[in-house]
Design an enzyme around this catalytic site. Sequence first.
Site, PDB file in Angstrom:
ATOM      1  CB  CYS A   1      10.835   6.773   6.303  1.00 34.46           C
ATOM      2  SG  CYS A   1      10.196   5.863   4.905  1.00 34.46           S
TER       3      CYS A   1
ATOM      4  NE  ARG B   1       7.646  11.437  10.051  1.00 35.35           N
ATOM      5  CZ  ARG B   1       7.407  12.706   9.799  1.00 35.35           C
ATOM      6  NH1 ARG B   1       7.140  13.530  10.788  1.00 35.35           N
ATOM      7  NH2 ARG B   1       7.417  13.175   8.572  1.00 35.35           N
TER       8      ARG B   1
ATOM      9  CD1 TRP C   1       4.226   4.681   3.552  1.00 32.13           C
ATOM     10  CD2 TRP C   1       3.342   4.536   5.579  1.00 32.13           C
ATOM     11  NE1 TRP C   1       2.864   4.716   3.423  1.00 32.13           N
ATOM     12  CE2 TRP C   1       2.295   4.630   4.652  1.00 32.13           C
ATOM     13  CE3 TRP C   1       3.027   4.436   6.945  1.00 32.13           C
ATOM     14  CZ2 TRP C   1       0.955   4.637   5.032  1.00 32.13           C
ATOM     15  CZ3 TRP C   1       1.689   4.448   7.302  1.00 32.13           C
ATOM     16  CH2 TRP C   1       0.670   4.547   6.344  1.00 32.13           C
TER      17      TRP C   1
ATOM     18  CG  ASN D   1      13.548   9.210   6.389  1.00 30.58           C
ATOM     19  OD1 ASN D   1      13.579   7.986   6.415  1.00 30.58           O
ATOM     20  ND2 ASN D   1      13.221   9.953   7.430  1.00 30.58           N
ATOM     21  N   GLY D   2      13.380   9.744   1.944  1.00 30.37           N
ATOM     22  CA  GLY D   2      13.320  10.536   0.712  1.00 30.37           C
ATOM     23  C   GLY D   2      13.305   9.644  -0.508  1.00 30.37           C
TER      24      GLY D   2
ATOM     25  CD  GLU E   1     -13.408  16.415   1.566  1.00 28.03           C
ATOM     26  OE1 GLU E   1     -14.428  15.713   1.639  1.00 28.03           O
ATOM     27  OE2 GLU E   1     -12.515  16.383   2.429  1.00 28.03           O
TER      28      GLU E   1
ATOM     29  CE  LYS F   1     -12.486  17.580   5.758  1.00 32.59           C
ATOM     30  NZ  LYS F   1     -12.483  16.397   5.041  1.00 32.59           N
TER      31      LYS F   1
ATOM     32  CD  GLU G   1     -15.239  16.138   8.544  1.00 24.82           C
ATOM     33  OE1 GLU G   1     -14.518  16.675   7.691  1.00 24.82           O
ATOM     34  OE2 GLU G   1     -15.059  14.981   8.939  1.00 24.82           O
TER      35      GLU G   1
ATOM     36  CG  HIS H   1     -33.082  23.319 -10.890  1.00 29.30           C
ATOM     37  ND1 HIS H   1     -34.025  23.549 -11.862  1.00 29.30           N
ATOM     38  CD2 HIS H   1     -31.895  23.235 -11.527  1.00 29.30           C
ATOM     39  CE1 HIS H   1     -33.421  23.576 -13.049  1.00 29.30           C
ATOM     40  NE2 HIS H   1     -32.127  23.390 -12.862  1.00 29.30           N
TER      41      HIS H   1
ATOM     42  CE  LYS I   1      -8.039  10.165  10.230  1.00 27.28           C
ATOM     43  NZ  LYS I   1      -8.430  11.244   9.326  1.00 27.28           N
TER      44      LYS I   1
HETATM   45  C1  F6R Z   1     -14.076  13.381   6.858  1.00 27.20           C
HETATM   46  C2  F6R Z   1     -13.673  12.006   7.074  1.00 27.20           C
HETATM   47  C3  F6R Z   1     -14.704  10.949   6.951  1.00 27.20           C
HETATM   48  C4  F6R Z   1     -14.108   9.674   6.328  1.00 27.20           C
HETATM   49  C5  F6R Z   1     -15.138   8.549   6.340  1.00 27.20           C
HETATM   50  C6  F6R Z   1     -14.617   7.307   5.671  1.00 27.20           C
HETATM   51  O1  F6R Z   1     -13.057  14.284   7.051  1.00 27.20           O
HETATM   52  O2  F6R Z   1     -12.553  11.717   7.369  1.00 27.20           O
HETATM   53  O3  F6R Z   1     -15.790  11.387   6.216  1.00 27.20           O
HETATM   54  O4  F6R Z   1     -13.723   9.960   5.029  1.00 27.20           O
HETATM   55  O5  F6R Z   1     -15.493   8.247   7.669  1.00 27.20           O
HETATM   56  O6  F6R Z   1     -13.452   6.872   6.270  1.00 27.20           O
HETATM   57  P1  F6R Z   1     -12.425   5.944   5.515  1.00 27.20           P
HETATM   58  O7  F6R Z   1     -11.877   6.734   4.378  1.00 27.20           O
HETATM   59  O8  F6R Z   1     -11.397   5.593   6.540  1.00 27.20           O
HETATM   60  O9  F6R Z   1     -13.194   4.755   5.040  1.00 27.20           O
END
Ligand code: F6R
Length: 604
Positions: A2, A27, A75, A99-100, A480, A484, A487, A503, A599
Amino acid sequence: MCGIVGYIGTKPVKEILIDGLRELEYRGYDSAGIVVLQNHQFSLFKAVGKLINLEEKASLFESTGFSIGIGHTRWATHGKPTELNAHPHVGAVSYVVHNGIIENYQELKNSLTHEGVQFVSQTDTEVIVHLFEHHLSNVGTPFEAFKATLAQLEGAYALLLVTASEDKTIFFAKNGSPMIVGRRGEDETFFGSSDAALIGKAQEVIYLEDGQYGYATAETITLFDPHHHALQSRFTPLSVTKLSAQKEGYRFFMEKEIYEQSTVLADTLMGRLREDEIYFEELPSDLFEGICEIKLCACGTSYHAAMVATYLLERHAKIRTSVEIASEFRYREPLLTPDTLFVVISQSGETADTLETLKMAKKRGLKTLVICNVDNSSMVRLADASILTRAGIEKGVASTKAFATQVSVLWMLSLHLAGLRQTLEASEIGRQISVLRTLPSVVKVENSTHEQLRRLSKRYLHGHGFFFIGRDVFFPLALEGALKLKEISYLHAEGYPSGEMKHGPIALADPELFTIALLPEHKLYDKTKSNVEELSARDSTICSLSPLDFDKADDHIRTHSHSDYMAEFFEMMVILQLFSMEIAIRLGNDVDMPRNLAKSVTVE
Ligand code: F6R
């Protein structure tokens, strides 16, 4: 999440408020509203969706001369994104934006309802304006009523309030959520929940501290500390750029989003935790009827969250659960039966591969559920049911807070289902709920930890690769962590179940192979430790994460001792995120926009 803006002065108030809200759009929000008080008349406008809708609603409104106004982007957390739930919330003669979270809102609402107050929204915020008016009818001045109101509020808030009898004044308070007061010259006052809303408008600002409150006119700002002592207003010049304001002082959006996990997790949990049951108001009551199996499907980070869920759903709800990478699932002619609940997990709700699996499952007549961060996304519109993760907009391409909120929702889902299927004692569900409640503090980044990771990162810039290893849910966390790192640093990293190293992959072990070992105290500690010792014996360089000492490690990151392995999971998650980020920063990479990545992946 928000956003809040406010203005007192003679310039066109509507434009100033909407422009300020536009700066806070990044945001994330799903409804917006403003109210203007001019010549003893309130003009209120609210709209669901984007600011353009609000602008259209207010298109005929114009102000001339002096006015005051407050505005908000919401939001949805408490109640759906509707006009009634949008701020400003309305009393008989007053308006509030907030907000909050008002934690004791239900209690306050009950007692106000008892006195005959009628509530029109599902929000916690609405109690503030009614409580204020309740006090206003009993005490002398609006300011006394405002103070009496604050004294009864528990939880986090940043709020602005306007009332008819003081048509030159905005009352304000801050506790736990950000609020800034700004001024320009001698006769304009501004409010914003972030610098971004004030840039180009206010020349100097006061960043309010928790517990501070007061009232402002165009010319003066009267400020009090939490003990009701008057404070001198100390302004600082507002000189930041728009982009740095949006990053709120962090070097990258990814860093901001890692730090934000504490507040977004509080939002994710809000309203869903009861003493010994989990409540998802958005789930149809018959969603799990006739369901004997759960199939999860997702991509990337969301797939790792789904993998965590397979452990939790089978362990807690005793229901057969499997997980698939969406791009594989689409083309392998899977067997699907109508007693399977098909669950997709997606931050964006638009990922093409995941969306297609959802369409496939629907076509085959399966019940479907999406766990998503974006309301009204394609997946949310398509699935039979949805649970929103409430992470707010995630700007960094490498997902951080979205993952944290996905895992917490999936954990809650496993407990919800365990309750329905009576596969866990209520006391055990209650115990895990008390662990869930600690997550906002578990993921808070400590300066000392961040500093240790920053220093450590310089030793992990070269070498021929990384193995992240762990067992149980710490295996998907290892995956994960490796994702990270690759990437944003472009270094080669793999995640492995620690028992699997012997293995094959252990053949790679040498001092130039970095092993990041997840050694939680409360999940298979001894087993994992033996696997790490096997790597250490082959001279691999080991960096261990554990609350327990581990003398075979070259570097050791001591985590806190928690009562439950899931709390350990969340603490280690933050460490892995920061570790990758610090390595990428040292390598000079663009952390927020890594090469070759997008993204939202809306192509196959
Ligand atoms: C990694 C990342 C991607 C997404 C993937 C799926 O940091 O962001 O691996 O997780 O492209 O995206 P969503 O979750 O939007 O379906």
